[in-house]
Design a protein around this motif. Sequence first.
Motif, mmCIF file in Angstrom:
data_model
loop_
_atom_site.group_PDB
_atom_site.id
_atom_site.type_symbol
_atom_site.label_atom_id
_atom_site.label_comp_id
_atom_site.label_asym_id
_atom_site.label_seq_id
_atom_site.Cartn_x
_atom_site.Cartn_y
_atom_site.Cartn_z
ATOM 1 N N THR A 128 6.436 -5.128 -11.248
ATOM 2 C CA THR A 128 6.139 -3.721 -11.519
ATOM 3 C C THR A 128 5.141 -3.165 -10.509
ATOM 4 O OG1 THR A 128 6.607 -4.043 -13.870
ATOM 5 C CG2 THR A 128 5.275 -2.111 -13.272
ATOM 6 N N LYS A 129 4.113 -3.934 -10.195
ATOM 7 C CA LYS A 129 3.094 -3.495 -9.243
ATOM 8 C C LYS A 129 3.711 -3.176 -7.880
ATOM 9 C CE LYS A 129 -1.259 -4.889 -7.129
ATOM 10 N NZ LYS A 129 -2.296 -5.926 -7.047
ATOM 11 N N ARG A 130 4.786 -3.856 -7.537
ATOM 12 C CA ARG A 130 5.426 -3.686 -6.232
ATOM 13 C C ARG A 130 6.668 -2.800 -6.299
ATOM 14 N NH1 ARG A 130 2.540 -7.905 -6.930
ATOM 15 N NH2 ARG A 130 1.366 -8.840 -5.216
ATOM 16 N N ASP A 131 6.849 -2.140 -7.442
ATOM 17 C CA ASP A 131 7.994 -1.248 -7.651
ATOM 18 C C ASP A 131 9.328 -1.938 -7.397
ATOM 19 O OD1 ASP A 131 6.484 1.019 -8.411
ATOM 20 O OD2 ASP A 131 6.067 1.457 -6.300
ATOM 21 N N ALA A 181 12.576 -3.267 -9.027
ATOM 22 C CA ALA A 181 13.362 -3.122 -10.247
ATOM 23 C C ALA A 181 13.842 -4.486 -10.723
ATOM 24 C CB ALA A 181 14.546 -2.207 -10.002
#
Length: 93
Positions: free
Chosen positions: A27-30, A32
């Motif tokens: 999530t922190k690195r976007d 999916a």
Amino acid sequence: MSTPTPTVTVYTKDDCRQCVATKAWLTKRDIAFTEVDILTDPKNLEGAKSLGLGSAPVVIVSFGNPLDDVAWAGFNPNKLTEYLSTTNTETSK
């Protein structure tokens, strides 16, 4: 020739610190990902076990060809970085 964007599936369960850490890293690195709860359906648990991995989370990185899929169990930032880092432009093949 461009490298296909990998798809990520994370088999998780409740009260799993390594699951939380893996999802937070993604999530922190976007990045999916699809989360699959292994406890809500016996088929989900069997799917994770069929890979020969016995602890959560089970992470599967798919590049579009099942022979190239990579899977591991547990929170492993080194493998996450190796297979999913957007800054890693080198190929190992």
